[in-house]
Design a protein around this motif. Structure first.
Motif, PDB file in Angstrom:
ATOM      1  N   ALA A  47       9.496 -11.581 -14.786  1.00  0.00           N
ATOM      2  CA  ALA A  47      10.163 -10.940 -13.656  1.00  0.00           C
ATOM      3  C   ALA A  47       9.048 -10.398 -12.759  1.00  0.00           C
ATOM      4  O   ALA A  47       7.881 -10.774 -12.914  1.00  0.00           O
ATOM      5  CB  ALA A  47      11.085  -9.834 -14.162  1.00  0.00           C
ATOM      6  N   VAL A  48       9.370  -9.543 -11.837  1.00  0.00           N
ATOM      7  CA  VAL A  48       8.353  -9.073 -10.897  1.00  0.00           C
ATOM      8  C   VAL A  48       7.287  -8.265 -11.639  1.00  0.00           C
ATOM      9  O   VAL A  48       7.582  -7.415 -12.462  1.00  0.00           O
ATOM     10  CB  VAL A  48       8.990  -8.262  -9.745  1.00  0.00           C
ATOM     11  N   ILE A  49       6.031  -8.598 -11.352  1.00  0.00           N
ATOM     12  CA  ILE A  49       4.872  -7.962 -11.985  1.00  0.00           C
ATOM     13  C   ILE A  49       3.995  -7.366 -10.889  1.00  0.00           C
ATOM     14  O   ILE A  49       3.923  -7.900  -9.771  1.00  0.00           O
ATOM     15  CB  ILE A  49       4.056  -8.993 -12.805  1.00  0.00           C
ATOM     16  N   ALA A  50       3.321  -6.292 -11.202  1.00  0.00           N
ATOM     17  CA  ALA A  50       2.446  -5.624 -10.232  1.00  0.00           C
ATOM     18  C   ALA A  50       1.179  -6.433 -10.019  1.00  0.00           C
ATOM     19  O   ALA A  50       0.163  -6.216 -10.685  1.00  0.00           O
ATOM     20  CB  ALA A  50       2.107  -4.219 -10.714  1.00  0.00           C
ATOM     21  N   GLY A  54      11.671  -7.404 -18.766  1.00  0.00           N
ATOM     22  CA  GLY A  54      12.234  -6.068 -18.846  1.00  0.00           C
ATOM     23  C   GLY A  54      13.742  -6.078 -19.074  1.00  0.00           C
ATOM     24  O   GLY A  54      14.430  -5.105 -18.739  1.00  0.00           O
ATOM     25  N   GLY A  55      14.230  -7.171 -19.645  1.00  0.00           N
ATOM     26  CA  GLY A  55      15.656  -7.288 -19.934  1.00  0.00           C
ATOM     27  C   GLY A  55      16.456  -8.040 -18.914  1.00  0.00           C
ATOM     28  O   GLY A  55      17.672  -8.227 -19.083  1.00  0.00           O
ATOM     29  N   ARG A  56      15.806  -8.525 -17.843  1.00  0.00           N
ATOM     30  CA  ARG A  56      16.554  -9.234 -16.813  1.00  0.00           C
ATOM     31  C   ARG A  56      17.106 -10.575 -17.309  1.00  0.00           C
ATOM     32  O   ARG A  56      18.216 -10.962 -16.975  1.00  0.00           O
ATOM     33  CB  ARG A  56      15.672  -9.475 -15.574  1.00  0.00           C
ATOM     34  N   ALA A  57      16.297 -11.294 -18.108  1.00  0.00           N
ATOM     35  CA  ALA A  57      16.696 -12.626 -18.552  1.00  0.00           C
ATOM     36  C   ALA A  57      17.940 -12.539 -19.425  1.00  0.00           C
ATOM     37  O   ALA A  57      18.031 -11.710 -20.322  1.00  0.00           O
ATOM     38  CB  ALA A  57      15.567 -13.276 -19.320  1.00  0.00           C
ATOM     39  N   THR A  58      18.894 -13.412 -19.163  1.00  0.00           N
ATOM     40  CA  THR A  58      20.129 -13.440 -19.958  1.00  0.00           C
ATOM     41  C   THR A  58      20.339 -14.783 -20.643  1.00  0.00           C
ATOM     42  O   THR A  58      21.346 -14.973 -21.316  1.00  0.00           O
ATOM     43  CB  THR A  58      21.347 -13.132 -19.071  1.00  0.00           C
ATOM     44  N   TYR A  59      19.411 -15.710 -20.464  1.00  0.00           N
ATOM     45  CA  TYR A  59      19.518 -16.994 -21.166  1.00  0.00           C
ATOM     46  C   TYR A  59      18.141 -17.624 -21.244  1.00  0.00           C
ATOM     47  O   TYR A  59      17.247 -17.227 -20.511  1.00  0.00           O
ATOM     48  CB  TYR A  59      20.499 -17.935 -20.457  1.00  0.00           C
ATOM     49  N   THR A  79      13.497  -5.900  -8.321  1.00  0.00           N
ATOM     50  CA  THR A  79      13.206  -4.827  -9.279  1.00  0.00           C
ATOM     51  C   THR A  79      14.503  -4.206  -9.773  1.00  0.00           C
ATOM     52  O   THR A  79      14.626  -3.853 -10.957  1.00  0.00           O
ATOM     53  CB  THR A  79      12.312  -3.752  -8.642  1.00  0.00           C
ATOM     54  N   GLY A  80      15.481  -4.112  -8.892  1.00  0.00           N
ATOM     55  CA  GLY A  80      16.775  -3.551  -9.271  1.00  0.00           C
ATOM     56  C   GLY A  80      17.526  -4.384 -10.286  1.00  0.00           C
ATOM     57  O   GLY A  80      18.443  -3.886 -10.949  1.00  0.00           O
ATOM     58  N   LEU A  81      17.146  -5.649 -10.437  1.00  0.00           N
ATOM     59  CA  LEU A  81      17.794  -6.525 -11.415  1.00  0.00           C
ATOM     60  C   LEU A  81      17.260  -6.321 -12.831  1.00  0.00           C
ATOM     61  O   LEU A  81      17.814  -6.865 -13.781  1.00  0.00           O
ATOM     62  CB  LEU A  81      17.590  -7.991 -11.008  1.00  0.00           C
ATOM     63  N   ILE A  82      16.179  -5.547 -12.953  1.00  0.00           N
ATOM     64  CA  ILE A  82      15.527  -5.358 -14.253  1.00  0.00           C
ATOM     65  C   ILE A  82      16.126  -4.147 -14.960  1.00  0.00           C
ATOM     66  O   ILE A  82      16.016  -3.024 -14.460  1.00  0.00           O
ATOM     67  CB  ILE A  82      14.002  -5.170 -14.062  1.00  0.00           C
ATOM     68  N   PRO A  83      16.751  -4.339 -16.109  1.00  0.00           N
ATOM     69  CA  PRO A  83      17.357  -3.203 -16.811  1.00  0.00           C
ATOM     70  C   PRO A  83      16.390  -2.066 -17.124  1.00  0.00           C
ATOM     71  O   PRO A  83      16.795  -0.900 -17.170  1.00  0.00           O
ATOM     72  CB  PRO A  83      17.907  -3.838 -18.092  1.00  0.00           C
ATOM     73  N   MET A  84      15.119  -2.377 -17.361  1.00  0.00           N
ATOM     74  CA  MET A  84      14.140  -1.320 -17.615  1.00  0.00           C
ATOM     75  C   MET A  84      13.818  -0.502 -16.366  1.00  0.00           C
ATOM     76  O   MET A  84      13.139   0.522 -16.447  1.00  0.00           O
ATOM     77  CB  MET A  84      12.852  -1.908 -18.197  1.00  0.00           C
ATOM     78  N   LYS A  85      14.266  -0.994 -15.206  1.00  0.00           N
ATOM     79  CA  LYS A  85      14.098  -0.287 -13.926  1.00  0.00           C
ATOM     80  C   LYS A  85      12.640  -0.043 -13.558  1.00  0.00           C
ATOM     81  O   LYS A  85      12.277   0.980 -12.990  1.00  0.00           O
ATOM     82  CB  LYS A  85      14.863   1.048 -13.928  1.00  0.00           C
ATOM     83  N   ARG A  86      11.791  -0.998 -13.915  1.00  0.00           N
ATOM     84  CA  ARG A  86      10.392  -0.944 -13.485  1.00  0.00           C
ATOM     85  C   ARG A  86       9.864  -2.354 -13.414  1.00  0.00           C
ATOM     86  O   ARG A  86      10.440  -3.278 -13.971  1.00  0.00           O
ATOM     87  CB  ARG A  86       9.547  -0.116 -14.456  1.00  0.00           C
ATOM     88  N   ILE A  87       8.742  -2.504 -12.712  1.00  0.00           N
ATOM     89  CA  ILE A  87       8.094  -3.800 -12.690  1.00  0.00           C
ATOM     90  C   ILE A  87       7.111  -3.883 -13.851  1.00  0.00           C
ATOM     91  O   ILE A  87       6.714  -2.868 -14.422  1.00  0.00           O
ATOM     92  CB  ILE A  87       7.377  -4.057 -11.351  1.00  0.00           C
ATOM     93  N   GLY A  88       6.758  -5.101 -14.226  1.00  0.00           N
ATOM     94  CA  GLY A  88       5.856  -5.296 -15.347  1.00  0.00           C
ATOM     95  C   GLY A  88       4.403  -5.121 -14.961  1.00  0.00           C
ATOM     96  O   GLY A  88       4.038  -5.097 -13.775  1.00  0.00           O
TER      97      GLY A  88
END
Length: 227
Positions: free
Chosen positions: A165-168, A222-227, A184-193
């Motif tokens: 997902a989005v990384i710094a 960060g939990g975004r992936a669902t498959y 970034t809002g799509l990431i359940p951890m609510k942060r970028i990697g």
């Protein structure tokens, strides 16, 4: 008799995920050569097949190939993109990856051992709005990896792909703030990697610790992936 250090080439190695991967591999004792347009051990363009073939001849046998070189391309609706923009992004992100694999994988296969780690993106699985070119290019890298993994499955050469997902990284400095906020809002951890988090996964996939995985997609999201 000591075992010679593994050798690696990391494209896009001057910054971002490539630089983090190179640093982490070196910590494992791997002899790493970085490649980038500037600021790396070797200055070259991954779209230049002849330059890569010359590099393969110059640096000799390679055990590990990390394909981190890539560009985002335009942030624009699909209907506003141009054929030239499509060709440029696909040339770097897809054909560039193909070029390095064609230059270095034959030697790995001949020696019976190799690790190829490609970089795609969650955009290649989900599709990010206003990033149709980038998303399509990374979907192509995923499919390329699956295909190559099957072709090389009995050769000792493993080919896997990481989909962050989005990384710094500096690449995201040019991403529009609204797009960055959305993804970034799509990431359940609510942060970028962080790049070093991704580098740990690279180190595993480049090692002997992975032995029964090829043509696989490794999410780090960060939990975004669902498959």
């Amino acid at each position: 008799m000591t075992t010679p250090a593994r050798t690696a080439l990391v494209t896009g190695g001057a910054s971002g995920l490539g630089a983090a991967a190179a640093e982490r591999l070196r910590a494992d004792g791997v002899k790493v050569t970085t490649l980038d347009l500037a600021g790396a051990d070797v200055q070259a363009d991954v779209t230049d097949e002849q330059a890569l073939r010359q590099l393969a001849a110059d640096i000799g046998p390679l055990d590990i190939l990390v394909n981190s070189a890539g560009i985002v391309g335009p942030n624009a609706p699909l209907v506003d993109t141009t054929p030239e923009q499509w060709r440029r992004v696909l040339d770097v992100n897809v054909v560039g990856t193909v070029n390095t694999m064609r230059a270095f994988v034959p030697g790995m296969r001949a020696r019976g051992w190799g690790r190829v780690v490609n970089f795609a993106s969650m955009a290649g699985k989900d599709g990010n709005p206003n990033l149709s070119i980038y998303s399509a290019s990374k979907a192509a890298v995923i499919a390329l990896t699956k295909s190559a993994g099957k072709e090389l499955a009995t050769s000792g050469v493993l080919v896997n792909v990481i989909t962050p997902a989005v990384i710094a990284t500096p690449m995201n400095d040019s991403t529009a703030p609204d797009v960055l906020e959305h993804i970034t809002g799509l990431i359940p951890m609510k942060r970028i990697g962080r790049p070093e988090e991704v580098a740990e996964l690279v180190a595993f996939l480049a090692s002997e610790r992975v032995s029964f995985s090829t043509g696989a997609v490794y999410d780090i999201s960060g939990g975004r992936a669902t498959y």
